[in-house]
Design a protein around this motif. Structure first.
Motif, PDB file in Angstrom:
ATOM      1  N   GLU A   1       0.829  -1.208   0.000  1.00 20.10           N
ATOM      2  CA  GLU A   1       0.000   0.000   0.000  1.00 20.10           C
ATOM      3  C   GLU A   1       0.866   1.262   0.000  1.00 20.10           C
ATOM      4  OE1 GLU A   1      -3.212   0.221   2.830  1.00 20.10           O
ATOM      5  OE2 GLU A   1      -3.551  -1.945   2.675  1.00 20.10           O
ATOM      6  N   ILE A   2       1.915   1.253   0.799  1.00 25.30           N
ATOM      7  CA  ILE A   2       2.819   2.405   0.841  1.00 25.30           C
ATOM      8  C   ILE A   2       3.456   2.622  -0.529  1.00 25.30           C
ATOM      9  CG2 ILE A   2       5.005   3.265   1.803  1.00 25.30           C
ATOM     10  CD1 ILE A   2       4.163   1.767   4.438  1.00 25.30           C
ATOM     11  N   CYS A   3       3.966   1.567  -1.122  1.00 26.87           N
ATOM     12  CA  CYS A   3       4.636   1.668  -2.429  1.00 26.87           C
ATOM     13  C   CYS A   3       3.679   2.119  -3.529  1.00 26.87           C
ATOM     14  CB  CYS A   3       5.282   0.336  -2.807  1.00 26.87           C
ATOM     15  SG  CYS A   3       6.744  -0.055  -1.813  1.00 26.87           S
ATOM     16  N   ALA A   4       2.402   1.809  -3.389  1.00 24.22           N
ATOM     17  CA  ALA A   4       1.421   2.215  -4.400  1.00 24.22           C
ATOM     18  C   ALA A   4       1.313   3.738  -4.491  1.00 24.22           C
ATOM     19  CB  ALA A   4       0.052   1.605  -4.086  1.00 24.22           C
ATOM     20  N   GLY A   5       1.733   4.440  -3.456  1.00 20.53           N
ATOM     21  CA  GLY A   5       1.667   5.899  -3.454  1.00 20.53           C
ATOM     22  C   GLY A   5       2.869   6.572  -4.094  1.00 20.53           C
ATOM     23  N   TYR A   6       3.788   5.806  -4.634  1.00 19.23           N
ATOM     24  CA  TYR A   6       4.992   6.360  -5.245  1.00 19.23           C
ATOM     25  C   TYR A   6       5.066   5.972  -6.712  1.00 19.23           C
ATOM     26  CZ  TYR A   6       6.652   7.313  -0.527  1.00 19.23           C
ATOM     27  OH  TYR A   6       6.770   7.783   0.749  1.00 19.23           O
TER      28      TYR A   6
ATOM     29  N   ILE B   1      14.184   5.099  -3.991  1.00 21.85           N
ATOM     30  CA  ILE B   1      14.102   4.500  -2.653  1.00 21.85           C
ATOM     31  C   ILE B   1      14.916   3.208  -2.602  1.00 21.85           C
ATOM     32  CG2 ILE B   1      12.539   3.410  -0.982  1.00 21.85           C
ATOM     33  CD1 ILE B   1      10.403   5.500  -1.949  1.00 21.85           C
ATOM     34  N   VAL B   2      14.807   2.379  -3.635  1.00 17.97           N
ATOM     35  CA  VAL B   2      15.576   1.132  -3.698  1.00 17.97           C
ATOM     36  C   VAL B   2      17.071   1.437  -3.670  1.00 17.97           C
ATOM     37  CG1 VAL B   2      16.176  -0.826  -5.195  1.00 17.97           C
ATOM     38  CG2 VAL B   2      13.780  -0.255  -4.793  1.00 17.97           C
TER      39      VAL B   2
END
Length: 162
Positions: free
Chosen positions: A128-133, A141-142
């Motif tokens: 869910e967090i990653c879906a916002g990026y 980030i990686v």
């Protein structure tokens, strides 16, 4: 130092401190999660860390595992013994070893789902967090996390060598 350079450094100081504080907070919360998972699995937290290393890098020799975990090889023997007795890993002859005594440790596939399931809530939250990026932001980030991981490994090695 020029005043322009100094101004840029000042502008970066607070955000850099916030990143360090954020990493400390995340590390603390992830450590709590890991301890809860370890307790649910009825194993030492350090053994769960080694189990994760075996899952990510295995099959792996005990010496290489000890190096990755930052522990003495004799200590690793006890960790592997506990994981094997509990049915988490198996030792197999390493076909690439220089002699017949070489072994590799791997996670038993039939047990891997147990650990995976316990981290399911966190995995869903991360999705869910990653879906916002955006994809580009995720790549950044990686890259950042890879550099943080390498820095942590280097700092641990430096301390171990002292």
């Amino acid at each position: 130092m020029s005043s322009v350079s100094s101004g840029r450094d000042d502008a970066r100081r607070a955000p850099a401190a916030a990143v360090r504080d954020g990493l400390r907070a995340a590390n603390a919360q992830l450590s709590v999660l890991d301890q809860v998972v370890s307790a649910r699995l009825d194993m030492r937290n350090s053994d769960r860390v080694c189990l994760d290393l075996i899952a990510r890098h295995g099959p792996i020799g005990p010496s290489e595992l000890a190096r990755l975990a930052g522990v003495h090889p004799a200590t690793m023997t006890g960790v592997i013994d506990r994981l094997q007795r509990a049915g988490w890993v198996v030792r197999e002859r390493d076909p690439e070893a220089a002699d017949r005594r070489g072994v590799a440790v791997r996670v038993r596939r039939d047990r891997a789902g147990e650990v995976h399931r316990l981290y399911g809530g966190m995995r869903s939250a991360l999705d869910e967090i990653c879906a916002g990026y955006s994809a580009a932001e995720l790549e950044l980030i990686v890259d950042f996390l890879g550099k943080v991981s390498a820095a942590g490994q280097a700092a641990a090695q430096e301390l171990a060598d002292q």
